[in-house]
Motif scaffolding. Structure first.
Motif, PDB file in Angstrom:
ATOM      1  N   GLY A  10      39.784  49.482  37.993  1.00 50.36           N
ATOM      2  CA  GLY A  10      38.712  48.540  38.314  1.00 50.36           C
ATOM      3  C   GLY A  10      37.456  48.819  37.512  1.00 50.36           C
ATOM      4  N   CYS A  12      34.076  49.918  42.517  1.00 52.40           N
ATOM      5  CA  CYS A  12      34.202  50.565  41.220  1.00 52.40           C
ATOM      6  C   CYS A  12      34.133  49.542  40.088  1.00 52.40           C
ATOM      7  CB  CYS A  12      35.507  51.350  41.151  1.00 52.40           C
ATOM      8  SG  CYS A  12      35.510  52.854  42.154  1.00 52.40           S
ATOM      9  N   CYS A  13      34.649  48.344  40.333  1.00 56.52           N
ATOM     10  CA  CYS A  13      34.537  47.287  39.325  1.00 56.52           C
ATOM     11  C   CYS A  13      33.081  46.874  39.134  1.00 56.52           C
ATOM     12  CB  CYS A  13      35.391  46.090  39.729  1.00 56.52           C
ATOM     13  SG  CYS A  13      35.395  44.745  38.524  1.00 56.52           S
ATOM     14  N   ILE A  31      38.154  47.811  33.751  1.00 58.01           N
ATOM     15  CA  ILE A  31      38.136  46.354  33.545  1.00 58.01           C
ATOM     16  C   ILE A  31      36.705  45.828  33.647  1.00 58.01           C
ATOM     17  CG2 ILE A  31      38.878  44.136  34.490  1.00 58.01           C
ATOM     18  CD1 ILE A  31      41.465  45.490  35.355  1.00 58.01           C
ATOM     19  N   GLY A  32      35.965  46.303  34.655  1.00 58.14           N
ATOM     20  CA  GLY A  32      34.570  45.887  34.791  1.00 58.14           C
ATOM     21  C   GLY A  32      33.740  46.269  33.578  1.00 58.14           C
ATOM     22  N   SER A  41      38.129  49.536  45.246  1.00 54.45           N
ATOM     23  CA  SER A  41      38.419  48.971  43.931  1.00 54.45           C
ATOM     24  C   SER A  41      37.340  47.994  43.489  1.00 54.45           C
ATOM     25  CB  SER A  41      39.788  48.274  43.952  1.00 54.45           C
ATOM     26  OG  SER A  41      40.822  49.198  44.193  1.00 54.45           O
ATOM     27  N   THR A  42      36.864  47.178  44.439  1.00 57.68           N
ATOM     28  CA  THR A  42      35.827  46.199  44.111  1.00 57.68           C
ATOM     29  C   THR A  42      34.524  46.883  43.731  1.00 57.68           C
ATOM     30  OG1 THR A  42      36.822  44.582  45.616  1.00 57.68           O
ATOM     31  CG2 THR A  42      34.534  44.222  44.964  1.00 57.68           C
ATOM     32  N   VAL A  96      38.929  40.678  40.206  1.00 53.60           N
ATOM     33  CA  VAL A  96      39.552  41.928  39.736  1.00 53.60           C
ATOM     34  C   VAL A  96      40.034  42.765  40.918  1.00 53.60           C
ATOM     35  CG1 VAL A  96      39.135  44.105  38.537  1.00 53.60           C
ATOM     36  CG2 VAL A  96      38.244  41.978  37.583  1.00 53.60           C
ATOM     37  N   GLY A  97      39.160  42.942  41.924  1.00 51.93           N
ATOM     38  CA  GLY A  97      39.523  43.753  43.078  1.00 51.93           C
ATOM     39  C   GLY A  97      40.720  43.184  43.829  1.00 51.93           C
ATOM     40  N   VAL A 154      34.098  40.495  40.111  1.00 51.32           N
ATOM     41  CA  VAL A 154      34.564  41.695  40.818  1.00 51.32           C
ATOM     42  C   VAL A 154      35.518  41.310  41.954  1.00 51.32           C
ATOM     43  CG1 VAL A 154      32.497  42.998  40.202  1.00 51.32           C
ATOM     44  CG2 VAL A 154      32.556  41.772  42.365  1.00 51.32           C
TER      45      VAL A 154
END
Length: 415
Positions: free
Chosen positions: A141, A296-297, A144-145, A293-294, A273-274, A270
């Motif tokens: 995450g 960290c993104c 990708i972010g 996960s969200t 992605v999450g 986010v």
């Protein structure tokens, strides 16, 4: 006849699901409600529908893992099931007290691990896989972010604009005998496209939340045979939906402290992605945290946005910072591609009416090349308060640890 312990277990499972619905509905539909695309009641209804879809399809794999994978299903006696669910509910209570979105999946797994350690039946190989996923998923995450923030976000921000609709996107015509749903006839085509994008991603978040969280409420009861898989999903989603229609209204009204300062474009990225990371893990039968996960993104997106002030060579060979140097922080996502441009509206602006729907499409904006932006253009205000971030991460780690320890002591010495 159904035993008293089974009834207690069902009641505790419903309580866990109720709290999951209260928190997850706001996370998934906060941007949609804040920008007045849908009303709170509509958001709760859509969340319940898509949470059911996620739980009934992908979520079955997670229920299988938590009901008969980490420890054998035979270990989930009625007493053990109540104990495991108790620690899951306790984690939700502690997180609500401190205002931190707890990882329900990690805490529920921790309670099951405590049971496995106390009885000597823990599937160590599977737990290694699960813990590895807990480490790798947030890193993915973040990565990708970071890539999106560094290479794509400024271009998207320059070409997309999101505003607050004057009337909800979805309306219900009650003039006839049967209410008929429909679209807002006064919305411009551009508004419809943007609103539809926000709504689709919110529904996707609901699907992901159902896939990952249904098991947290009912896996022990499914494991001991008190209820079937189908009954467990209906119980979990029913409780989640009830939470969405009741206690989630406050979360939706404030649009959530953790998302309020995010531009709506960043919130959509986010969320997408999450939700994708958690959906993939759920398909593999691995319980994981959507919140971790969200978040960290978000951190990766902020870092990637701030890192545009330096090239790859400069990042690889950092020089001592002076007054003209580049300051790499988890920078603000609210900075626009050009210093003179005003940042896009945040979810909080949309919720309070500080921003309205744009009347015209933005002209093409020249996005500076990487390394050409001045630090003041992208590092206005820190995305995260370090103290608050430290508290959140500490509780994320502490909650499952306490769940393991408490569960182990309970099953090793008391039950």
């Amino acid at each position: 006849m159904v035993s008293t312990l089974v009834l207690v277990g069902i009641a505790v499972a419903a309580f866990v699901g109720y709290n999951i619905g209260g928190s997850s509905t706001g996370v998934a539909f906060g941007p949609a409600v804040g920008s007045r695309i849908v009303r709170k009641t509509t958001a709760a209804g859509l969340f319940t529908i898509f949470a059911f879809a996620g739980a009934w399809t992908v979520g079955r794999n997670v229920i299988d893992t938590m009901s008969d994978g980490i420890v054998p299903a035979a270990q989930f006696s009625p007493t053990a099931s109540v104990g495991v669910l108790f620690f899951t509910g306790l984690a939700l209570l502690v997180s609500n007290i401190y205002g931190v979105p707890a990882s329900t999946s990690m805490t529920a797994v921790g309670a099951i691990v405590g049971l496995g350690l106390a009885t000597g039946t823990l599937n160590a190989e599977l737990m290694f896989t699960i813990v590895s996923a807990w480490i790798v998923a947030p890193l993915i995450g973040f990565a990708i972010g970071g890539v999106i923030g560094r290479y794509l976000y400024p271009h998207l921000d320059a070409r997309l604009s999101f505003g607050r609709m004057r009337d909800p996107l979805l309306r219900v015509d009650r003039s006839g005998t049967i209410p008929r749903p429909g679209l807002n006839e006064n919305a411009a085509p551009r508004d419809l496209v943007g609103a539809a994008l926000v709504l689709v991603i919110a529904c996707y978040m609901g699907f992901s939340a159902g896939a990952s969280n249904a098991a947290n409420a009912v896996a022990p009861l499914v494991g001991n045979g008190s209820i079937t898989m189908g009954q467990g999903i209906l119980l979990a989603v029913g409780a989640i939906g009830l939470g969405g229609f009741t206690i989630a209204r406050r979360t939706l009204a404030t649009v959530g402290d953790d998302i309020t300062d995010l531009p709506i474009l960043a919130a959509l990225i986010v969320s997408l992605v999450g939700a994708t990371i958690i959906t993939v893990l759920s398909q593999l039968g691995i319980p994981a945290s959507l919140a971790v996960s969200t978040t960290c993104c978000i951190i990766g997106l902020g870092w990637g946005r701030a890192s545009r002030t330096a090239t790859i060579v400069e990042l690889a060979n950092p020089k001592p910072r002076d007054d003209s140097g580049t300051d790499l922080t988890t920078g603000s996502l609210t900075a626009s591609p050009a210093a003179e441009e005003s940042p896009g509206p945040t979810v909080g602006d949309l919720a309070t009416g500080a921003a309205e729907a744009p009347t015209e499409a933005p002209d093409d904006v020249a996005v500076p090349e990487i390394g050409a932006e001045a630090p003041e253009e992208v590092s206005a205000e820190s995305l995260f308060d370090p103290a608050a971030t430290a508290r959140i991460v500490t509780l994320w780690v502490l909650s499952p640890v306490l769940s393991v320890v408490g569960s182990y002591l309970l099953f090793a010495f008391l039950l």
